[in-house]
Write a protein that holds these residues in place. Structure first.
Motif, PDB file in Angstrom:
ATOM      1  N   GLN A 118       0.805  -1.221   0.000  1.00  0.00           N
ATOM      2  CA  GLN A 118       0.000   0.000   0.000  1.00  0.00           C
ATOM      3  C   GLN A 118       0.843   1.279   0.000  1.00  0.00           C
ATOM      4  O   GLN A 118       0.323   2.346  -0.314  1.00  0.00           O
ATOM      5  CB  GLN A 118      -0.949  -0.014   1.207  1.00  0.00           C
ATOM      6  CG  GLN A 118      -2.024   1.059   1.212  1.00  0.00           C
ATOM      7  CD  GLN A 118      -3.004   0.934   0.053  1.00  0.00           C
ATOM      8  OE1 GLN A 118      -2.942  -0.003  -0.728  1.00  0.00           O
ATOM      9  NE2 GLN A 118      -3.888   1.894  -0.073  1.00  0.00           N
ATOM     10  N   ILE A 119       2.124   1.180   0.352  1.00  0.00           N
ATOM     11  CA  ILE A 119       2.959   2.392   0.423  1.00  0.00           C
ATOM     12  C   ILE A 119       2.944   3.148  -0.902  1.00  0.00           C
ATOM     13  O   ILE A 119       2.787   4.373  -0.930  1.00  0.00           O
ATOM     14  CB  ILE A 119       4.413   2.037   0.816  1.00  0.00           C
ATOM     15  CG1 ILE A 119       4.474   1.617   2.282  1.00  0.00           C
ATOM     16  CG2 ILE A 119       5.346   3.223   0.587  1.00  0.00           C
ATOM     17  CD1 ILE A 119       5.841   1.150   2.727  1.00  0.00           C
ATOM     18  N   SER A 120       3.062   2.425  -2.013  1.00  0.00           N
ATOM     19  CA  SER A 120       3.180   3.091  -3.307  1.00  0.00           C
ATOM     20  C   SER A 120       1.950   3.952  -3.601  1.00  0.00           C
ATOM     21  O   SER A 120       2.062   5.056  -4.122  1.00  0.00           O
ATOM     22  CB  SER A 120       3.386   2.069  -4.412  1.00  0.00           C
ATOM     23  OG  SER A 120       2.438   1.044  -4.319  1.00  0.00           O
ATOM     24  N   TYR A 121       0.789   3.439  -3.252  1.00  0.00           N
ATOM     25  CA  TYR A 121      -0.457   4.177  -3.494  1.00  0.00           C
ATOM     26  C   TYR A 121      -0.470   5.476  -2.688  1.00  0.00           C
ATOM     27  O   TYR A 121      -0.703   6.563  -3.222  1.00  0.00           O
ATOM     28  CB  TYR A 121      -1.630   3.286  -3.094  1.00  0.00           C
ATOM     29  CG  TYR A 121      -2.988   3.853  -3.411  1.00  0.00           C
ATOM     30  CD1 TYR A 121      -3.619   3.523  -4.594  1.00  0.00           C
ATOM     31  CD2 TYR A 121      -3.623   4.716  -2.532  1.00  0.00           C
ATOM     32  CE1 TYR A 121      -4.855   4.036  -4.893  1.00  0.00           C
ATOM     33  CE2 TYR A 121      -4.866   5.237  -2.821  1.00  0.00           C
ATOM     34  CZ  TYR A 121      -5.479   4.884  -4.003  1.00  0.00           C
ATOM     35  OH  TYR A 121      -6.704   5.407  -4.292  1.00  0.00           O
ATOM     36  N   ASN A 122      -0.172   5.380  -1.393  1.00  0.00           N
ATOM     37  CA  ASN A 122      -0.171   6.561  -0.539  1.00  0.00           C
ATOM     38  C   ASN A 122       0.900   7.555  -0.968  1.00  0.00           C
ATOM     39  O   ASN A 122       0.684   8.769  -0.968  1.00  0.00           O
ATOM     40  CB  ASN A 122       0.040   6.153   0.922  1.00  0.00           C
ATOM     41  CG  ASN A 122      -1.125   5.340   1.435  1.00  0.00           C
ATOM     42  OD1 ASN A 122      -2.214   5.386   0.878  1.00  0.00           O
ATOM     43  ND2 ASN A 122      -0.894   4.581   2.493  1.00  0.00           N
ATOM     44  N   PHE A 123       2.055   7.019  -1.348  1.00  0.00           N
ATOM     45  CA  PHE A 123       3.161   7.856  -1.825  1.00  0.00           C
ATOM     46  C   PHE A 123       2.699   8.705  -3.017  1.00  0.00           C
ATOM     47  O   PHE A 123       2.875   9.920  -3.036  1.00  0.00           O
ATOM     48  CB  PHE A 123       4.327   6.944  -2.222  1.00  0.00           C
ATOM     49  CG  PHE A 123       5.412   7.611  -3.010  1.00  0.00           C
ATOM     50  CD1 PHE A 123       6.327   8.436  -2.380  1.00  0.00           C
ATOM     51  CD2 PHE A 123       5.529   7.406  -4.377  1.00  0.00           C
ATOM     52  CE1 PHE A 123       7.337   9.051  -3.112  1.00  0.00           C
ATOM     53  CE2 PHE A 123       6.525   8.019  -5.108  1.00  0.00           C
ATOM     54  CZ  PHE A 123       7.433   8.843  -4.475  1.00  0.00           C
ATOM     55  N   LEU A 124       2.070   8.066  -3.992  1.00  0.00           N
ATOM     56  CA  LEU A 124       1.629   8.776  -5.202  1.00  0.00           C
ATOM     57  C   LEU A 124       0.647   9.890  -4.881  1.00  0.00           C
ATOM     58  O   LEU A 124       0.763  11.005  -5.391  1.00  0.00           O
ATOM     59  CB  LEU A 124       0.942   7.778  -6.134  1.00  0.00           C
ATOM     60  CG  LEU A 124       1.717   7.365  -7.360  1.00  0.00           C
ATOM     61  CD1 LEU A 124       0.914   6.367  -8.166  1.00  0.00           C
ATOM     62  CD2 LEU A 124       2.058   8.573  -8.207  1.00  0.00           C
ATOM     63  N   PHE A 125      -0.328   9.588  -4.019  1.00  0.00           N
ATOM     64  CA  PHE A 125      -1.347  10.594  -3.735  1.00  0.00           C
ATOM     65  C   PHE A 125      -0.800  11.721  -2.863  1.00  0.00           C
ATOM     66  O   PHE A 125      -1.166  12.881  -3.040  1.00  0.00           O
ATOM     67  CB  PHE A 125      -2.584   9.950  -3.107  1.00  0.00           C
ATOM     68  CG  PHE A 125      -3.515   9.402  -4.146  1.00  0.00           C
ATOM     69  CD1 PHE A 125      -4.563  10.165  -4.639  1.00  0.00           C
ATOM     70  CD2 PHE A 125      -3.315   8.150  -4.675  1.00  0.00           C
ATOM     71  CE1 PHE A 125      -5.400   9.673  -5.625  1.00  0.00           C
ATOM     72  CE2 PHE A 125      -4.146   7.651  -5.653  1.00  0.00           C
ATOM     73  CZ  PHE A 125      -5.192   8.416  -6.134  1.00  0.00           C
ATOM     74  N   PHE A 126       0.100  11.396  -1.934  1.00  0.00           N
ATOM     75  CA  PHE A 126       0.728  12.461  -1.147  1.00  0.00           C
ATOM     76  C   PHE A 126       1.587  13.343  -2.049  1.00  0.00           C
ATOM     77  O   PHE A 126       1.621  14.569  -1.892  1.00  0.00           O
ATOM     78  CB  PHE A 126       1.582  11.881  -0.015  1.00  0.00           C
ATOM     79  CG  PHE A 126       0.804  11.600   1.232  1.00  0.00           C
ATOM     80  CD1 PHE A 126      -0.021  12.575   1.785  1.00  0.00           C
ATOM     81  CD2 PHE A 126       0.896  10.383   1.877  1.00  0.00           C
ATOM     82  CE1 PHE A 126      -0.735  12.332   2.942  1.00  0.00           C
ATOM     83  CE2 PHE A 126       0.177  10.118   3.034  1.00  0.00           C
ATOM     84  CZ  PHE A 126      -0.642  11.096   3.561  1.00  0.00           C
ATOM     85  N   LEU A 127       2.267  12.725  -3.004  1.00  0.00           N
ATOM     86  CA  LEU A 127       3.105  13.486  -3.922  1.00  0.00           C
ATOM     87  C   LEU A 127       2.245  14.469  -4.714  1.00  0.00           C
ATOM     88  O   LEU A 127       2.608  15.636  -4.885  1.00  0.00           O
ATOM     89  CB  LEU A 127       3.835  12.516  -4.862  1.00  0.00           C
ATOM     90  CG  LEU A 127       5.140  12.996  -5.474  1.00  0.00           C
ATOM     91  CD1 LEU A 127       6.135  13.383  -4.409  1.00  0.00           C
ATOM     92  CD2 LEU A 127       5.724  11.912  -6.371  1.00  0.00           C
ATOM     93  N   ALA A 128       1.086  13.991  -5.192  1.00  0.00           N
ATOM     94  CA  ALA A 128       0.170  14.866  -5.927  1.00  0.00           C
ATOM     95  C   ALA A 128      -0.328  15.983  -5.012  1.00  0.00           C
ATOM     96  O   ALA A 128      -0.434  17.142  -5.427  1.00  0.00           O
ATOM     97  CB  ALA A 128      -0.995  14.055  -6.475  1.00  0.00           C
TER      98      ALA A 128
END
Lengths: 293, 283
Positions: free
Chosen positions: A168-178
């Protein structure tokens, strides 16, 4: 939406909707109604006769300590996975958001686990922590920890939490980055000119501005832990040892699979349905608010 | 920023990101390693951090003949099943969502909002809450162990319909007026104007839905009973037996690598479309 209806026609719009409707009715609405209906039926011990019992399956469920234990397991699992994957996703996103060399390469290298199937992720982590041959399990043993997720419930829980977090880290990473990219740099610069140090800037400006993203991710993560982690649990522990990693979804599956208690399994399904509806409502309430901002 | 960049300030992000990348990559690296060793080395936990020499043998065996003790189905068949399932689900979702969003946005007809809500509410009915009734319906229709049974119930999509609806709302009305003046009806407008405009949205959606389809677990687990209908994600779980002696870990890990490679490649090679699809389907 109103002013967009530009074509008339009596047959065409309905026939365009027909395929989706057919599938939705046959495979979504009918089974959902059946689940509710089934939850009010009870079979005798031999499966010969079925009786309509109103809410008896629910009262049995409400009196079942094992069900509360499953709820507790689900809560612990959700909180741990949501906390770990949100905080590490945020940390990585904050670092990748700085103007550093190779930011795009880091991004690519961090987002791909999203594509790994939960069951496969589970198998990868099981292999590392398999008590007799796993590389990390051996390391733990050499430090004197009697590591055995096949027998120890806490160890099993740690293992499924790690596998679910990893995915799940990758998903959260992407949305936080956005979310970070959407924060105007001028606001942060203004604070810097006023003498706020980076840590203070993060906690007083960046973090509050990220809170809509964080809240959105929180609900998405809870839905993920409730439903999508089924594959992880089935491949790593099959709900064991001694039911220590049996989540609510897993219990629906396991109780119905044994075929002994279809009514009870259906009642659990209905409870889950209520939870999804509540979560979706929260999510959309929030989306509405975000649109106003 | 306003302050001078310190050395520490420049190094810390790289260190954190590198550690993150390593943690994320390590489980897959280990699987890749295990798939290059012979059974005994893996079974005794004597793997080193460098690859062994059995890679070709392992992959050849697993793809063409399968693991011995557990499931006898060659992984090649499973890969084909997974690929077909993912493809049918992705294309099916795009097709039926595209036309239903078209109907909802561009047509005026009674019960338009009701139609929208009927699709929308399915968001709240994930397969996990209606497992056994759905299974029973598919069984009654005689669709167990068929590609239809495997894919059809998963093809309905509220998210895809919402995404297309959102995109269609941004299409200027003048385009419709213009093609009406040219004498185009709804079908020609759809084919000649709307479809070409939707290509990027469709591609982004395809990336997301292909991954979704490939990674399905619970549904194929229930619907497939015959070994030759298994998908690779199901197959790998069946290779792992609780009695360790029966598990051929080097083959299970080779299968894991084959199971994760196609969707991961899709993400890495089509990163832009993937990010677009992911961010937009969640809005």
């Amino acid at each position: 939406m109103e002013r967009r209806a530009l074509f008339g026609g009596k047959v065409l719009p309905y026939s365009l909707l027909l395929p989706q409707f057919a599938i939705v009715v046959v495979f979504f609405y009918v089974p959902a109604v059946q689940a509710v209906w089934q939850s009010m039926l009870m079979q005798d011990a031999f499966g010969i006769s079925t009786e309509f019992v109103w809410f008896e399956n629910y009262t049995i469920l409400a009196a079942n300590p094992e069900y509360y234990r499953t709820m507790g397991t689900t809560a612990v699992f959700s909180v741990l996975v949501a906390f770990l994957s949100l905080s590490s996703g945020l940390l990585l996103a904050v670092m990748a958001d700085k103007q550093i060399k190779g930011a795009t390469i880091y991004k690519t290298m961090l987002i791909w686990p999203y594509a790994v199937a939960p069951a496969v992720a589970g198998v990868l982590w099981l292999f590392m922590f398999q008590p007799s041959l796993g590389m990390l399990a051996k390391a733990l043993r050499s430090w004197g920890i009697d590591w055995n997720p096949l027998l120890n419930g806490n160890h099993a829980m740690i293992l499924v939490v790690l596998a679910a977090t990893w995915k799940q880290i990758s998903y959260n990473f992407l949305f936080f980055l956005a979310g970070l990219a959407a924060i105007p740099k001028s606001v942060i610069e203004a604070a810097a000119i006023d003498g706020a140090r980076p840590m203070r800037r993060f906690w007083t400006i960046v973090f509050p501005l990220l809170s809509p993203t964080a809240f959105f991710l929180l609900t998405v993560n809870i839905v993920y832990v409730f439903f999508d982690t089924f594959g992880i649990i089935d491949s790593v522990t099959s709900g064991g040892p001694a039911g220590n990693t049996t989540t609510m979804v897993y219990k629906v599956y396991a109780d119905g699979k044994l075929g002994s208690d279809l009514g009870g399994s259906a009642a659990q399904s209905v409870v889950l349905m209520a939870i999804v509806i509540a979560l979706t409502a929260v999510q959309f309430k929030f989306v509405e608010r975000r649109v106003q901002y | 920023m306003v302050e001078r960049e310190t050395l520490l300030g420049r190094v810390v992000p790289h260190v954190v990101l590198l550690v993150g990348v390593c943690i994320v990559a390590f489980p897959v690296y280990l699987a890749l390693l295990a798939s290059t060793y012979d059974a005994a080395t893996v079974q005794n936990g004597q793997m080193s951090l460098l690859p062994g020499s059995q890679m070709l043998e392992n992959y050849e065996r697993i793809i063409f003949s399968g693991a011995r003790a557990t499931t006898r189905e060659p992984v090649g068949t499973m890969l084909l099943n997974s690929f077909l399932m993912a493809l049918i689900i992705a294309l099916g979702k795009i097709a039926i969502s595209l036309i239903s969003a078209y109907a909802i946005v561009f047509f005026r007809f009674p019960f338009r909002m009701a139609a929208f809500w009927l699709i929308f509410v399915t968001l709240m009915l994930p397969v996990e809450v209606r497992i056994y009734p759905t299974y029973k319906i598919v069984a009654d229709l005689g669709l167990l162990d068929t590609y239809t049974g495997l894919t059809l119930p998963l093809i309905a999509s509220a998210t895809a319909t919402l995404l297309f609806r959102q995109f269609f709302m941004t299409v200027p009305e003048e385009l419709v007026e213009a093609s009406k003046i040219d004498g185009a009806g709804p079908v020609r407008f759809f084919k000649d104007t709307l479809l070409p405009l939707s290509i990027t949205t469709m591609a982004a959606l395809f990336v997301i839905q292909f991954i979704y389809g490939w990674n399905q677990y619970l549904w194929p687990l229930l619907i497939t009973t015959r070994d030759n209908m298994q998908t690779i994600v199901i197959g790998i779980k069946k290779m792992i037996v609780t009695q360790d002696a029966l598990t051929e870990w080097q083959l299970a890990m080779a299968t894991a690598v084959l199971a994760l490679l196609p969707p991961v490649l899709v993400v890495v090679l089509m990163q832009k479309l993937f990010v677009k699809g992911l961010v937009e389907t969640e809005k």
